[in-house]
Design an enzyme around this catalytic site. Structure first.
Site, short mmCIF file in Angstrom:
data_model
loop_
_atom_site.label_atom_id
_atom_site.label_comp_id
_atom_site.label_asym_id
_atom_site.label_seq_id
_atom_site.Cartn_x
_atom_site.Cartn_y
_atom_site.Cartn_z
N GLU A 262 -57.50 -9.70 57.20
CA GLU A 262 -56.91 -9.33 55.91
C GLU A 262 -56.27 -7.96 56.02
OE1 GLU A 262 -59.66 -9.22 52.56
OE2 GLU A 262 -60.64 -11.06 53.24
N GLU A 314 -54.64 -13.09 41.75
CA GLU A 314 -55.76 -13.94 41.31
C GLU A 314 -56.44 -13.32 40.10
OE1 GLU A 314 -58.20 -15.37 44.85
OE2 GLU A 314 -56.68 -14.17 45.87
N LYS A 317 -60.41 -12.38 39.76
CA LYS A 317 -61.04 -11.31 40.53
C LYS A 317 -61.31 -10.14 39.59
CE LYS A 317 -60.61 -10.96 44.79
NZ LYS A 317 -60.28 -10.44 46.11
N GLU A 322 -57.67 -5.30 42.39
CA GLU A 322 -58.12 -6.56 43.01
C GLU A 322 -57.30 -7.77 42.55
OE1 GLU A 322 -60.77 -7.52 45.18
OE2 GLU A 322 -60.62 -5.42 45.76
#
Ligand code: NAG
Ligand code: NAG
Length: 340
Positions: A262, A314, A317, A322
Site C-alpha cells: 500500500e 470509502e 472508513k 481515511e
C-alpha cells in the site's frame, strides 16, 4: 543477477502501456480494492474499470465472494487475497482449520482466478495477534506446496515495525518486531517469497510538515535531500524502503524481495496537506518511479512492485483522511483527480 533479469523483463513489459479515459497505467503498478463503502459499484463494473486502465494486479483484504466471482475468467489480473485478522487465532491453532479455510475461500476459484498471493493478516505484526502469523503462513505454505500451486504465502506489515528509520542505514526493528517479524522474514527468505510492506510518506510528512519538505515527500525534486553514507536520497519513499531493507539486513535477512502493498495520499481531510493536486502529484510520481525500474539507492536497478491505496473513496472508513485515499469516486467511477 536476479535484479538484472527482472529489469529486462520489466523493460519489455513497459511497452505494453494502455491508454483510455486519460488514464495510463503501467503493468507493474497494482491497486488495492477496499470494500468499506455503502455506495460502491458492483464488482463486475470494477473489474471492467481495471481492464480499461490496464491494471493487472489487485489486492483484496478478504476472500470476498462477489469480487472473486467477478474475477472469474480474468486471469490476466493477478490477485492478492487477505486472510482476515479475526480468523487468525482459529487458523493458528489448527492445521485442519487452515485446510477448511482454503477449501472454502480459495479452492472454488483456482481454475479461473489468478490468485498470486495469500496474505496472512494486515498489519498485525507488531501486536497482540502478531505471533499467530507464522504458524498460519507455514500451514498455508505446506498446503500450496503439497498441491504444487503457484501461490505465494506471506503477510502485510507496516512501518511501525521500525524503531529507528532515520537516516535509512540506522533502520532497526523494535523489540516486538524482532520477536514476531524476524522469524517470518527468515521463513519467507527460505521460500523466496516477498514480504509486503505498507509505506506512506504522507504520515511522517503530516506529522512534521514544517521540517519535511513536501517535494521530498511527493517525489517532486531531483535534489539530494538526505545523504546517508554513500547513498543519496531525493525522496522519502526510497528512504523508507531502504530503512526497512537495513533493518532486515541487521536480522540477517539480506536478499528478501520487498513489495509495497500500500502507498498513496489522501485528496482531502487534512486541510492544505491533502488536496487533489498533492494526491495526484504523489501517485503520479509514484507510478513514474516504479515504471523507471531504478529501484532505490540501496537496491538500485531492482524494479519495485507496488500497489496504490486505494481504488475508491470509502465512506465507511473512519472520518477524515481515511475516507479520501481513493483514485475514483464510488458513485460514478470518475477519477477523483486526473492521475496521468
Ligand atoms: C497472473 O498474474 C500475474 C501477476 O500480475 C502475471 O504475471 C501472470 O502473467 C498472470 N497469469 C496469467 C495466466 O495471465
Ligand atoms: C544501475 O544502472 C545504471 C544505468 O544503467 C548504472 O550506471 C549503474 O552502475 C547500475 N547500478 C548497479 C548497482 O548495478
Amino acid at each position: 543477477m536476479d535484479c538484472l533479469k527482472k529489469t529486462l523483463l520489466f523493460l519489455l513489459s513497459c511497452t505494453a502501456i494502455l491508454l483510455s479515459n486519460n488514464i495510463v497505467a503501467a503493468t507493474n503498478v497494482g491497486l488495492n480494492y477496499g470494500l468499506l463503502g455503502d455506495n460502491l459499484p458492483p464488482p463486475p463494473q470494477v473489474i471492467n474499470l481495471y481492464k480499461s486502465i490496464g491494471i493487472t494486479k489487485i489486492r483484496i483484504f478478504d476472500p470476498n465472494v462477489e469480487v472473486l466471482n467477478a474475477l472469474r475468467g480474468h486471469q490476466d489480473i493477478g490477485v492478492t487475497v487477505g486472510v482476515k485478522d479475526q480468523d487468525l487465532a482459529a487458523l493458528a491453532a489448527s492445521e485442519e482449520a487452515v485446510k477448511g479455510w482454503f477449501a472454502t475461500n480459495i479452492e472454488p476459484y483456482l481454475t479461473d482466478v489468478n490468485i498470486t498471493f495469500i496474505t496472512v493478516g494486515n498489519e498485525v505484526i507488531p501486536g497482540p495477534l502478531g505471533s499467530q502469523v507464522l504458524p498460519v503462513v507455514k500451514s498455508l505454505t505446506n498446503l500450496v506446496e503439497s498441491r504444487s500451486l503457484q501461490i505465494s504465502i506471506t503477510t502485510v506489515v507496516s512501518m511501525a515495525n521500525l524503531g529507528e528509520s532515520y537516516p535509512p542505514s540506522s533502520g532497526t526493528f523494535t523489540p516486538l518486531a524482532r520477536e514476531q517479524l524476524t522469524p517470518v522474514l527468515k521463513f519467507l527468505s527460505e521460500k523466496s517469497v516477498p514480504i509486503l510492506v505498507n509505506m506512506y510518506p504522507y504520515f511522517p510528512y503530516a506529522s512534521d510538515p514544517v521540517n519535511i519538505h513536501l517535494d521530498y515527500a511527493t517525489f517532486n525534486t531531483e535534489a539530494l535531500v538526505v545523504q546517508d553514507g554513500p547513498l543519496g536520497y531525493s525522496n522519502m519513499f526510497d528512504a523508507m524502503y531502504d530503512a526497512f531493507l537495513w533493518a532486515m539486513e541487521k536480522e540477517g535477512v539480506e536478499d528478501l524481495p520487498l513489495v509495497v502493498s500500500e502507498t498513496g495520499w489522501p485528496s482531502a481531510g487534512n486541510g492544505d496537506l491533502t488536496t487533489p493536486l498533492i494526491a495526484s502529484t504523489y501517485n503520479r510520481n509514484f507510478v513514474k518511479h516504479i515504471e523507471s525500474g531504478k529501484g532505490t539507492p540501496k537496491r538500485s536497478n531492482c524494479s519495485i512492485d507496488g500497489y496504490i491505496f486505494a481504488t475508491f473513496n470509502e465512506n465507511l472508513k473512519p472520518a477524515g483522511t481515511e475516507q479520501h485515499f481513493g483514485l475514483f469516486e464510488p458513485t460514478d467511477m470518475k477519477p477523483v483527480y486526473k492521475l496521468f
